[in-house]
Design a protein around this motif. Structure first.
Motif, mmCIF file in Angstrom:
data_model
loop_
_atom_site.group_PDB
_atom_site.id
_atom_site.type_symbol
_atom_site.label_atom_id
_atom_site.label_comp_id
_atom_site.label_asym_id
_atom_site.label_seq_id
_atom_site.Cartn_x
_atom_site.Cartn_y
_atom_site.Cartn_z
ATOM 1 N N ARG A 1 -13.540 -39.992 23.184
ATOM 2 C CA ARG A 1 -14.468 -41.036 23.601
ATOM 3 C C ARG A 1 -13.865 -42.398 23.315
ATOM 4 N N THR B 1 -22.411 -43.928 21.540
ATOM 5 C CA THR B 1 -22.283 -44.546 22.854
ATOM 6 C C THR B 1 -20.824 -44.817 23.185
ATOM 7 N N VAL C 1 -17.613 -43.959 26.647
ATOM 8 C CA VAL C 1 -17.191 -43.123 27.772
ATOM 9 C C VAL C 1 -16.496 -41.906 27.176
ATOM 10 N N GLN D 1 -20.137 -41.613 31.177
ATOM 11 C CA GLN D 1 -20.741 -42.560 30.253
ATOM 12 C C GLN D 1 -21.892 -41.915 29.492
ATOM 13 N N THR E 1 -24.790 -43.168 26.802
ATOM 14 C CA THR E 1 -25.431 -44.322 26.181
ATOM 15 C C THR E 1 -26.617 -43.838 25.372
#
Length: 122
Positions: free
Chosen positions: A38, A91, A93, A117, A119
């Motif tokens: 990530r 949070t 990508v 993504q 979030t």
């Protein structure tokens, strides 16, 4: 052509869950480890989890241990990342990538997907 396609990201409240999928094609899935990484804005890409070929070995970053679970469905050439008890700091990508062995370091991985993504709102 080697392809890795991530899916399953979205917006979730803190404490919620998401399941990410990484669908692989173009290579012998059983011969490779698949890792999840990530990257948050302004931060370095970090290893989240990895599962080796034959599901012999798994790796989890300390920050996700006990909350995330990686699994593999070899019949579907797909690796999943079940993410529970999500926190705002999750949070980012999320990317999947392939390697000959499991590692938390992205330098050993090639054939990256485009990312999905995630979030987490507080």
């Amino acid at each position: 052509e080697v392809q890795l396609v991530e899916s399953g990201g979205g917006l979730v409240q803190a404490g919620g869950s998401l399941r990410l999928s990484c669908a692989a094609s173009g290579f012998t899935f059983d011969d490779y480890a698949i890792g999840w990484f990530r990257q948050a804005p302004g931060k370095e890409r970090e290893g989240v989890s990895c599962i080796s070929s034959g599901d012999v070995d798994t790796y989890y970053a300390d920050s996700v241990k006990g909350r995330f679970t990686i699994s593999s469905d070899n019949a579907k050439n797909t690796v999943y990342l079940q993410m529970n008890s999500l926190k705002p700091e999750d949070t980012a990508v999320y990317y999947c990538a392939a390697s000959g062995f499991c590692s938390g370091s992205y330098v050993y991985f090639g054939s990256w997907g485009r990312g999905t993504q995630v979030t987490v709102s507080s």
